[in-house]
Design a protein around this motif. Structure first.
Motif, PDB file in Angstrom:
ATOM      1  N   ARG A  34       1.302  -1.340   1.002  1.00  0.00           N
ATOM      2  CA  ARG A  34       0.067  -1.535   1.760  1.00  0.00           C
ATOM      3  C   ARG A  34      -0.918  -2.240   0.831  1.00  0.00           C
ATOM      4  O   ARG A  34      -1.622  -1.602   0.055  1.00  0.00           O
ATOM      5  N   TRP A  60       1.004  -4.287   6.149  1.00  0.00           N
ATOM      6  CA  TRP A  60       2.076  -3.938   5.212  1.00  0.00           C
ATOM      7  C   TRP A  60       2.764  -5.211   4.728  1.00  0.00           C
ATOM      8  O   TRP A  60       2.669  -6.267   5.360  1.00  0.00           O
ATOM      9  N   ASP A 106       2.013   4.237   6.860  1.00  0.00           N
ATOM     10  CA  ASP A 106       1.077   4.259   7.981  1.00  0.00           C
ATOM     11  C   ASP A 106      -0.097   5.203   7.725  1.00  0.00           C
ATOM     12  O   ASP A 106      -1.257   4.839   7.953  1.00  0.00           O
ATOM     13  N   TYR A 133       4.696   1.243  14.125  1.00  0.00           N
ATOM     14  CA  TYR A 133       3.402   1.770  13.669  1.00  0.00           C
ATOM     15  C   TYR A 133       2.321   0.729  13.987  1.00  0.00           C
ATOM     16  O   TYR A 133       1.840   0.013  13.097  1.00  0.00           O
ATOM     17  N   MET A 139      -0.716  -0.092  11.950  1.00  0.00           N
ATOM     18  CA  MET A 139      -0.486  -0.696  10.629  1.00  0.00           C
ATOM     19  C   MET A 139      -0.176  -2.190  10.740  1.00  0.00           C
ATOM     20  O   MET A 139       0.122  -2.847   9.737  1.00  0.00           O
TER      21      MET A 139
END
Length: 419
Positions: free
Chosen positions: A156, A283, A257, A276, A279
């Motif tokens: 992330r 990512w 997430d 997700y 998100m």
């Protein structure tokens, strides 16, 4: 994957293979040919393969296919039984080691000897780290790489930046520094999903440190080298110092997430935007951090495809296998898999561009594929898996000295080489 070696099967096959491999000429336009294919996996394996077989039948109307998906739990035994009875499918897919094992038992066509053009094509195009796992120590090919799975680093970037980390970790030192900074911010930091507390998790660090499981000739185990000890010490510290989760397969997607795990490694997964949605766009993937040698080696898994020795349609089967190494057929397989919500990663690195990934993800994937390595092609490795896992876990969970544990497993690996 279970070990395939059995002395009884070897005696049965050697007794029946007296006249060489039973091969027939490539089916002519006047001779209808049906190729029976056993695909190890769930029913989607047959659905995906149908794309390739339909293209072949369109070009060769006399050749049709009977595609049968065989669950992983049953496939190994069924293929062994077919090999011993010399009756069953013409083509099979299975674990990376199955081609060598069945080939050594006389159960599969030696592609190097019988189909040199196919052999040359596969050896020229397949990812080197994967190819090394499926050829014998004397470079014989019994089954070609079909598809693969690869370890990648997931992150992330927004959470890394918030913790004062400039981009994805590029080295071991940057990785541990990033974990320290994330944990100082209240995050759990880093996890290993695929291969957690297992030899697959240890594998990349072993090779990144300059080590290996065996020597190049498969004459002895080398996992207990100085590089092996260095890698295991580094791997151990993930769990003892940084408190990585010890679940069999922790939830990396969920950890990314919810933000608890802004860093992790796992197999190729590219659908986090869907699974997700909160998100989406947050990512990233990258190659694994480089070890002391500068290598970014990751583990490659996957399947192979080969021709059973008793097949009366071996020429047609070999001709079909050639098409799997063309961009047209590979792209079709990738596209059909996407329709099933899956990612089919072909054994030719450049063909993975057909996955349609964002440019940064595609670049990272191709880079990692080129530095990946598959399991060893050495006799007895399958039988040694449990010993390796036991050794690793004894170091991590029971504080056994890394050198002592690796010496013990190396002795077991050497013993299995001689069986």
């Amino acid at each position: 994957m279970k070990a395939l070696h059995t002395k009884a099967l070897a005696r049965t096959l050697l007794a029946t293979v007296t006249g060489g491999l039973l091969l027939s000429g490539l089916a002519s336009a006047q001779a209808p040919t049906k190729l029976v294919v056993w695909l190890t996996g769930d029913p989607t394996a047959a659905t995906i393969m149908k794309t390739a077989t339909d293209l072949y039948t369109k070009a060769h109307p006399n050749v049709t296919f009977d595609l049968q998906a065989i669950p992983w739990g049953d496939s190994h035994t069924k293929i062994l039984t077919a090999a011993a009875a010399r009756q069953g499918p013409d083509i099979i897919t299975g674990g990376l080691s199955w081609g060598i094992e069945l080939g050594n038992l006389g159960g599969m066509v030696n592609l190097t000897k019988q189909y040199p053009a196919l052999d040359k094509l596969v050896k020229a195009e397949a990812i080197p780290g994967l190819l090394a796992s499926v050829v014998t120590t004397d470079n014989q090919l019994y089954a070609a790489p079909f598809n693969l799975t690869v370890q990648l680093q997931f992150s992330r970037p927004d959470l890394l930046k918030a913790a004062g980390i400039n981009g994805n970790p590029q080295t071991w030192e940057q990785l541990t520094s990033a974990i320290d900074k994330l944990q100082a911010k209240g995050k759990k930091g880093f996890m290993i999903q695929w291969g957690n507390l297992d030899w697959i998790g240890y594998f990349p660090y072993l090779y990144q440190a300059g080590g290996s499981l065996y020597d190049k000739g498969c004459t002895k185990a080398t996992v207990n080298s100085a590089a092996g000890v260095k890698a295991l010490t580094f791997y151990r510290d993930f769990y003892t110092k940084y408190k990585l989760p010890t679940d069999n397969s922790p939830d990396l997607g969920g950890g990314l997430d919810n933000g608890n795990y802004p860093l992790g490694t796992s197999y190729n997964t590219f659908n986090f935007d869907i699974t997700y949605p909160k998100m989406k766009g947050k990512w990233a993937i990258s190659p694994l951090p480089a070890g002391p040698t500068g290598k970014r080696t990751s583990f490659l898994g996957g399947t192979v495809i080969g021709i059973m020795a008793y097949s009366k349609n071996a020429d047609a089967a070999a001709d079909f296998l050639k098409t799997l190494y063309t961009a047209k057929v590979s792209d079709a397989l990738v596209s059909n898999a996407r329709k099933q919500g899956l990612y089919f990663i072909p054994p030719v690195a450049e063909f993975s561009k057909a996955l349609g990934l964002p440019a940064d993800q595609s670049k990272a994937l191709i880079a990692q594929l080129k530095e990946g390595a598959g399991p060893p092609n050495c006799k007895g490795w399958e039988a040694s898996n449990a010993d390796m896992v036991k050794a690793l876990q004894s170091v991590i969970l029971n504080k056994v000295d890394p050198k002592k544990a690796l010496d013990q497993v190396a002795a077991a690996m050497d013993a299995n080489l001689k069986k």
